[in-house]
Design an enzyme around this catalytic site. Structure first.
Site, PDB file in Angstrom:
ATOM      1  N   ALA A  66       0.883  -1.017   0.091  1.00 43.94           N
ATOM      2  CA  ALA A  66      -0.057  -0.166  -0.067  1.00 43.94           C
ATOM      3  C   ALA A  66       1.078   1.162  -0.040  1.00 43.94           C
ATOM      4  O   ALA A  66       2.069   1.212   0.429  1.00 43.94           O
ATOM      5  CB  ALA A  66      -0.875  -0.252   1.229  1.00 43.94           C
ATOM      6  N   GLY A 111       0.460  -5.389   0.633  1.00 41.46           N
ATOM      7  CA  GLY A 111      -0.547  -5.214  -0.383  1.00 41.46           C
ATOM      8  C   GLY A 111      -0.160  -5.846  -1.573  1.00 41.46           C
ATOM      9  O   GLY A 111      -1.080  -6.431  -2.533  1.00 41.46           O
ATOM     10  N   GLU A 114      -0.222  -9.737  -1.278  1.00 44.31           N
ATOM     11  CA  GLU A 114      -1.712  -9.934  -1.202  1.00 44.31           C
ATOM     12  C   GLU A 114      -2.307  -9.894  -2.522  1.00 44.31           C
ATOM     13  O   GLU A 114      -3.126 -11.000  -2.704  1.00 44.31           O
ATOM     14  CB  GLU A 114      -2.423  -8.885  -0.044  1.00 44.31           C
ATOM     15  CG  GLU A 114      -1.560  -9.184   1.337  1.00 44.31           C
ATOM     16  CD  GLU A 114      -2.300  -8.342   2.357  1.00 44.31           C
ATOM     17  OE1 GLU A 114      -1.993  -6.981   2.254  1.00 44.31           O
ATOM     18  OE2 GLU A 114      -2.939  -8.601   3.178  1.00 44.31           O
ATOM     19  N   GLU A 134       4.311  -5.465   7.167  1.00 44.24           N
ATOM     20  CA  GLU A 134       3.414  -4.652   7.951  1.00 44.24           C
ATOM     21  C   GLU A 134       3.900  -4.513   9.250  1.00 44.24           C
ATOM     22  O   GLU A 134       3.510  -3.370  10.092  1.00 44.24           O
ATOM     23  CB  GLU A 134       1.978  -4.982   7.768  1.00 44.24           C
ATOM     24  CG  GLU A 134       1.315  -4.799   6.348  1.00 44.24           C
ATOM     25  CD  GLU A 134       1.419  -5.853   5.513  1.00 44.24           C
ATOM     26  OE1 GLU A 134       2.380  -6.661   5.703  1.00 44.24           O
ATOM     27  OE2 GLU A 134       0.793  -5.706   4.380  1.00 44.24           O
TER      28      GLU A 134
END
Ligand code: DAK
Length: 263
Positions: A66, A111, A114, A134
């Site tokens: 992200a 992300g 992911e 994270e």
């Protein structure tokens, strides 16, 4: 919608979405997620698209997670909207009717990992690395990483990766079953497209049925999973492609799959 953060291309029935924010190592921001949602709408509306390939622009990064710069500016409402957008997009990838291949060409972090994990399978270049870092930011994965990674590589391996936030190489990712193939950087897209073309030549109904049976079956007990498979099999047998495939075998010719979901 004009795209500024992704490149969307379609050729030979194969759609490609290239994450295209090279200055930020293709980090996912809200605008990119909006563009991706729009591209997924187009893919869903186009009967002729049989496979989706995801990759990153440049040779350094698939997606570095992200966009931390944007995350840092969010108030709680904005954070909630961003989370919802991301979860919807990643959920749509997993449930897309057509197969999705992630061609990971560098960093796939947070992300980005992911996004790759929500694809059907991953090919990686030798310089790719994967991780859910994270924890180093004082947060945890939020786009399904705590759920998809343990299902793919086992809880122990996933816990070590998530608790430490460490990155693993493409070779390590292949060893633990996270990626299917590791390729030289200049062979990554050729080999990915070769597999995409091979899949695109199959029947669209049977591809969809196989994807649905596998994905749904992973979340239920084996008897329920086999029941899902039986129902999906029945749909294939009733389809034009199912009839064509079996007839072609008997007539000793190559099947000509129309790839339509309409019949
Ligand atoms: N966001 C924004 N910018 C990034 C970025 C990122 N994730 N990663 C890299 N960049 C930018 C850098 O800031 C730098 O910009 P400039 O300084 O040139 O302006 C440029 O990309 C090049 O990066 P570096 O100079 O750092 O390049 P290096 O080769 O030295 O290092 C690196 C590459 C990938 C190791 C490093 O950039 C790095 O550690 N990046 C951050 C990786 C990371 O922590 N990713 C996880 C992000 S957190 C949620 C759902 C999802 C999420 C959260 C919540 N909910 C549903 C609630 C997801 C969270 C994440 O993904």
């Amino acid at each position: 919608m004009a795209y500024e953060n992704i490149i969307f291309e379609v050729a030979e029935g194969i759609a490609t979405i290239t994450f295209n924010r090279p200055k930020a190592l293709n980090a996912l921001n809200g605008d990119l997620l909006d563009e991706m949602a729009d591209a997924l709408d187009k893919i869903e509306e186009d009967e002729d698209i049989r496979v989706l390939v995801l990759t990153g622009s440049g040779d350094k990064s698939f997606v570095a997670g992200a966009d931390i710069t944007e995350l840092a500016t969010f108030n709680p409402l904005q954070a909630k909207l961003f989370a919802r957008k991301g979860l919807q997009t990643i959920g749509r990838l997993q449930n897309l009717f057509i197969p999705v291949i992630a061609a990971v060409n560098g960093f796939a972090l947070g992300g980005g990992s992911e996004m790759a994990l929500a694809s059907d399978f991953i090919y990686a270049s030798e310089n790719a690395s994967f991780g859910l870092p994270e924890i180093k930011l004082g947060i945890i994965p939020g786009f399904g990483g705590t759920q998809r990674l343990p299902r793919l590589i086992g809880a122990s391996m996933a816990k070590e990766m998530i608790y430490t936030g460490k990155l693993i190489t493409a070779a390590e990712a292949e060893k633990i079953g996270m990626v299917n193939r590791v390729l030289a950087p200049d062979a990554l897209m050729d080999e990915t497209m070769k597999t995409a073309r091979e899949i695109a030549a199959k029947g669209k109904v049977s591809l969809r049925a196989a994807k649905q049976a596998i994905n749904s079956g992973l979340n239920v007990d084996i008897n329920t999973g086999c029941q899902i498979e039986t129902d999906s099999f029945a749909i294939c047998m009733a389809s034009v492609d199912g009839k064509e495939g079996t007839r072609a075998f008997i007539e000793k010719r190559k099947a000509d799959f129309k790839g339509t979901l309409k019949d």
